[in-house]
Design a protein around this motif. Structure first.
Motif, PDB file in Angstrom:
ATOM      1  N   THR A  44       0.812  -1.190   0.059  1.00  0.00           N
ATOM      2  CA  THR A  44      -0.217   0.224  -0.117  1.00  0.00           C
ATOM      3  C   THR A  44       0.795   1.319   0.039  1.00  0.00           C
ATOM      4  OG1 THR A  44      -0.185  -0.098   2.462  1.00  0.00           O
ATOM      5  CG2 THR A  44      -1.840  -1.159   1.051  1.00  0.00           C
ATOM      6  N   THR A  45       2.179   1.198   0.141  1.00  0.00           N
ATOM      7  CA  THR A  45       2.990   2.212   0.053  1.00  0.00           C
ATOM      8  C   THR A  45       4.289   2.108  -0.692  1.00  0.00           C
ATOM      9  OG1 THR A  45       4.438   1.934   2.215  1.00  0.00           O
ATOM     10  CG2 THR A  45       2.264   3.085   2.560  1.00  0.00           C
ATOM     11  N   ILE A  46       4.944   2.870  -1.177  1.00  0.00           N
ATOM     12  CA  ILE A  46       6.049   2.703  -1.865  1.00  0.00           C
ATOM     13  C   ILE A  46       7.330   2.204  -1.037  1.00  0.00           C
ATOM     14  CG2 ILE A  46       7.705   3.758  -3.370  1.00  0.00           C
ATOM     15  CD1 ILE A  46       5.528   5.764  -4.326  1.00  0.00           C
ATOM     16  N   GLN A  47       7.302   2.880   0.240  1.00  0.00           N
ATOM     17  CA  GLN A  47       8.380   2.398   1.235  1.00  0.00           C
ATOM     18  C   GLN A  47       8.091   1.237   1.663  1.00  0.00           C
ATOM     19  OE1 GLN A  47      10.916   4.678   2.188  1.00  0.00           O
ATOM     20  NE2 GLN A  47      11.731   2.547   2.588  1.00  0.00           N
ATOM     21  N   GLN A  48       6.956   0.537   1.596  1.00  0.00           N
ATOM     22  CA  GLN A  48       6.894  -0.918   1.919  1.00  0.00           C
ATOM     23  C   GLN A  48       7.499  -1.996   0.948  1.00  0.00           C
ATOM     24  OE1 GLN A  48       2.644  -1.526   2.081  1.00  0.00           O
ATOM     25  NE2 GLN A  48       2.465  -0.981   4.454  1.00  0.00           N
ATOM     26  N   ALA A  49       7.138  -1.332  -0.203  1.00  0.00           N
ATOM     27  CA  ALA A  49       7.688  -2.188  -1.504  1.00  0.00           C
ATOM     28  C   ALA A  49       9.128  -2.050  -1.379  1.00  0.00           C
ATOM     29  CB  ALA A  49       7.080  -1.601  -2.736  1.00  0.00           C
ATOM     30  N   LEU A  50       9.686  -0.780  -1.186  1.00  0.00           N
ATOM     31  CA  LEU A  50      11.235  -0.843  -1.357  1.00  0.00           C
ATOM     32  C   LEU A  50      11.998  -1.500  -0.071  1.00  0.00           C
ATOM     33  CD1 LEU A  50      11.500   2.860  -2.272  1.00  0.00           C
ATOM     34  CD2 LEU A  50      11.915   1.066  -3.565  1.00  0.00           C
ATOM     35  N   ASP A  51      11.078  -1.513   1.135  1.00  0.00           N
ATOM     36  CA  ASP A  51      11.929  -2.483   2.132  1.00  0.00           C
ATOM     37  C   ASP A  51      11.809  -3.756   2.011  1.00  0.00           C
ATOM     38  OD1 ASP A  51      12.162  -0.035   3.517  1.00  0.00           O
ATOM     39  OD2 ASP A  51      10.524  -0.218   4.800  1.00  0.00           O
ATOM     40  N   TYR A  52      10.638  -4.180   1.213  1.00  0.00           N
ATOM     41  CA  TYR A  52      10.676  -5.541   0.866  1.00  0.00           C
ATOM     42  C   TYR A  52      11.702  -5.905  -0.014  1.00  0.00           C
ATOM     43  CZ  TYR A  52       8.292  -9.980  -0.716  1.00  0.00           C
ATOM     44  OH  TYR A  52       8.306 -11.169  -1.219  1.00  0.00           O
ATOM     45  N   LEU A  53      11.876  -5.398  -1.063  1.00  0.00           N
ATOM     46  CA  LEU A  53      12.947  -5.694  -2.071  1.00  0.00           C
ATOM     47  C   LEU A  53      14.326  -5.558  -1.479  1.00  0.00           C
ATOM     48  CD1 LEU A  53      11.625  -3.398  -5.374  1.00  0.00           C
ATOM     49  CD2 LEU A  53      11.790  -6.112  -4.731  1.00  0.00           C
ATOM     50  N   ALA A  54      14.482  -4.941  -0.581  1.00  0.00           N
ATOM     51  CA  ALA A  54      15.853  -4.636   0.216  1.00  0.00           C
ATOM     52  C   ALA A  54      16.323  -5.959   1.364  1.00  0.00           C
ATOM     53  CB  ALA A  54      15.958  -3.311   1.099  1.00  0.00           C
ATOM     54  N   ILE A  55      15.118  -6.387   1.734  1.00  0.00           N
ATOM     55  CA  ILE A  55      15.250  -7.445   2.837  1.00  0.00           C
ATOM     56  C   ILE A  55      14.915  -8.907   2.406  1.00  0.00           C
ATOM     57  CG2 ILE A  55      14.981  -5.940   4.794  1.00  0.00           C
ATOM     58  CD1 ILE A  55      12.456  -7.082   5.092  1.00  0.00           C
ATOM     59  N   SER A  56      14.788  -8.988   1.141  1.00  0.00           N
ATOM     60  CA  SER A  56      13.992 -10.336   0.544  1.00  0.00           C
ATOM     61  C   SER A  56      15.020 -11.253   0.077  1.00  0.00           C
ATOM     62  CB  SER A  56      13.210 -10.198  -0.402  1.00  0.00           C
ATOM     63  OG  SER A  56      11.768  -9.533   0.071  1.00  0.00           O
ATOM     64  N   ASN A  57      16.427 -10.837   0.269  1.00  0.00           N
ATOM     65  CA  ASN A  57      17.763 -11.786  -0.099  1.00  0.00           C
ATOM     66  C   ASN A  57      17.704 -12.099  -1.516  1.00  0.00           C
ATOM     67  OD1 ASN A  57      18.804 -11.883   2.398  1.00  0.00           O
ATOM     68  ND2 ASN A  57      17.349 -13.457   3.102  1.00  0.00           N
ATOM     69  N   ILE A  58      17.177 -10.987  -2.321  1.00  0.00           N
ATOM     70  CA  ILE A  58      17.235 -11.269  -3.824  1.00  0.00           C
ATOM     71  C   ILE A  58      18.749 -10.831  -4.326  1.00  0.00           C
ATOM     72  CG2 ILE A  58      16.204 -10.305  -6.083  1.00  0.00           C
ATOM     73  CD1 ILE A  58      13.647  -9.709  -4.075  1.00  0.00           C
ATOM     74  N   PRO A  59      19.111 -11.471  -5.121  1.00  0.00           N
ATOM     75  CA  PRO A  59      20.331 -11.139  -5.776  1.00  0.00           C
ATOM     76  C   PRO A  59      20.630  -9.763  -6.184  1.00  0.00           C
ATOM     77  CG  PRO A  59      19.845 -13.322  -6.226  1.00  0.00           C
ATOM     78  CD  PRO A  59      18.693 -13.042  -5.693  1.00  0.00           C
ATOM     79  N   PHE A  73       0.958   9.644  -3.545  1.00  0.00           N
ATOM     80  CA  PHE A  73       1.460   9.025  -2.481  1.00  0.00           C
ATOM     81  C   PHE A  73       2.450  10.193  -1.645  1.00  0.00           C
ATOM     82  CE2 PHE A  73       0.727   5.713  -5.445  1.00  0.00           C
ATOM     83  CZ  PHE A  73       0.064   4.712  -4.661  1.00  0.00           C
ATOM     84  N   ASN A  74       2.116  10.349  -0.426  1.00  0.00           N
ATOM     85  CA  ASN A  74       2.680  11.600   0.051  1.00  0.00           C
ATOM     86  C   ASN A  74       3.461  10.556   1.352  1.00  0.00           C
ATOM     87  OD1 ASN A  74       3.303  13.999   1.304  1.00  0.00           O
ATOM     88  ND2 ASN A  74       1.322  14.402   2.214  1.00  0.00           N
ATOM     89  N   GLU A  75       4.601  10.486   0.919  1.00  0.00           N
ATOM     90  CA  GLU A  75       5.568   9.644   1.930  1.00  0.00           C
ATOM     91  C   GLU A  75       6.864  10.194   1.817  1.00  0.00           C
ATOM     92  OE1 GLU A  75       6.008   5.324   0.973  1.00  0.00           O
ATOM     93  OE2 GLU A  75       4.252   5.790  -0.217  1.00  0.00           O
ATOM     94  N   LYS A  76       7.650  10.175   2.684  1.00  0.00           N
ATOM     95  CA  LYS A  76       9.079  10.340   2.670  1.00  0.00           C
ATOM     96  C   LYS A  76       9.824   8.892   2.255  1.00  0.00           C
ATOM     97  CE  LYS A  76      13.148  12.006   5.298  1.00  0.00           C
ATOM     98  NZ  LYS A  76      13.640  12.519   6.311  1.00  0.00           N
ATOM     99  N   LEU A  77      10.656   8.912   1.201  1.00  0.00           N
ATOM    100  CA  LEU A  77      11.342   7.451   0.943  1.00  0.00           C
ATOM    101  C   LEU A  77      12.589   7.370   1.248  1.00  0.00           C
ATOM    102  CD1 LEU A  77       9.943   7.101  -2.745  1.00  0.00           C
ATOM    103  CD2 LEU A  77       8.950   6.210  -0.598  1.00  0.00           C
ATOM    104  N   GLU A  78      13.088   6.185   1.804  1.00  0.00           N
ATOM    105  CA  GLU A  78      14.602   5.852   2.144  1.00  0.00           C
ATOM    106  C   GLU A  78      15.008   4.901   1.211  1.00  0.00           C
ATOM    107  OE1 GLU A  78      15.836   5.362   6.059  1.00  0.00           O
ATOM    108  OE2 GLU A  78      14.192   6.868   6.893  1.00  0.00           O
ATOM    109  N   VAL A  79      15.693   5.323   0.075  1.00  0.00           N
ATOM    110  CA  VAL A  79      16.273   4.320  -0.744  1.00  0.00           C
ATOM    111  C   VAL A  79      17.527   3.979  -0.567  1.00  0.00           C
ATOM    112  CG1 VAL A  79      16.473   3.730  -3.224  1.00  0.00           C
ATOM    113  CG2 VAL A  79      15.012   5.296  -2.428  1.00  0.00           C
TER     114      VAL A  79
END
Length: 79
Positions: A44-59, A73-79
């Motif tokens: 439901t948020t861009i940050q959730q998706a980015l966090d998921y990609l970061a911690i999913s052990n995807i090469p 989407f009004n959110e502060k993103l940490e990439v």
């Protein structure tokens, strides 16, 4: 002062379609966060998706597709 944190626990594996990890952000999605719907892990948020990609052990060499649905989407993103 008490801090409030939203914690999302996703217990689904990344959705691979033709070797590409696919995640989708839909602001009004009401299902289980991270669930696979039509080939996409849903968030439901861009940050959730980015966090998921970061911690999913995807090469790191694996291609990732992030589809963002329409809306503001009004959110502060940490990439």
């Amino acid at each position: 002062m008490t801090a409030k944190f939203d914690v999302w626990v996703v217990d689904t594996l990344p959705s691979f379609v033709n070797g590409v990890v696919q995640v989708k952000v839909e602001k009004n999605y009401e299902g289980v966060v991270g669930a696979v719907v039509e080939g996409y892990n849903m968030f439901t948020t861009i940050q959730q998706a980015l966090d998921y990609l970061a911690i999913s052990n995807i090469p790191s060499a694996t291609k990732k597709l992030l589809v963002i649905g329409e809306g503001l989407f009004n959110e502060k993103l940490e990439v």
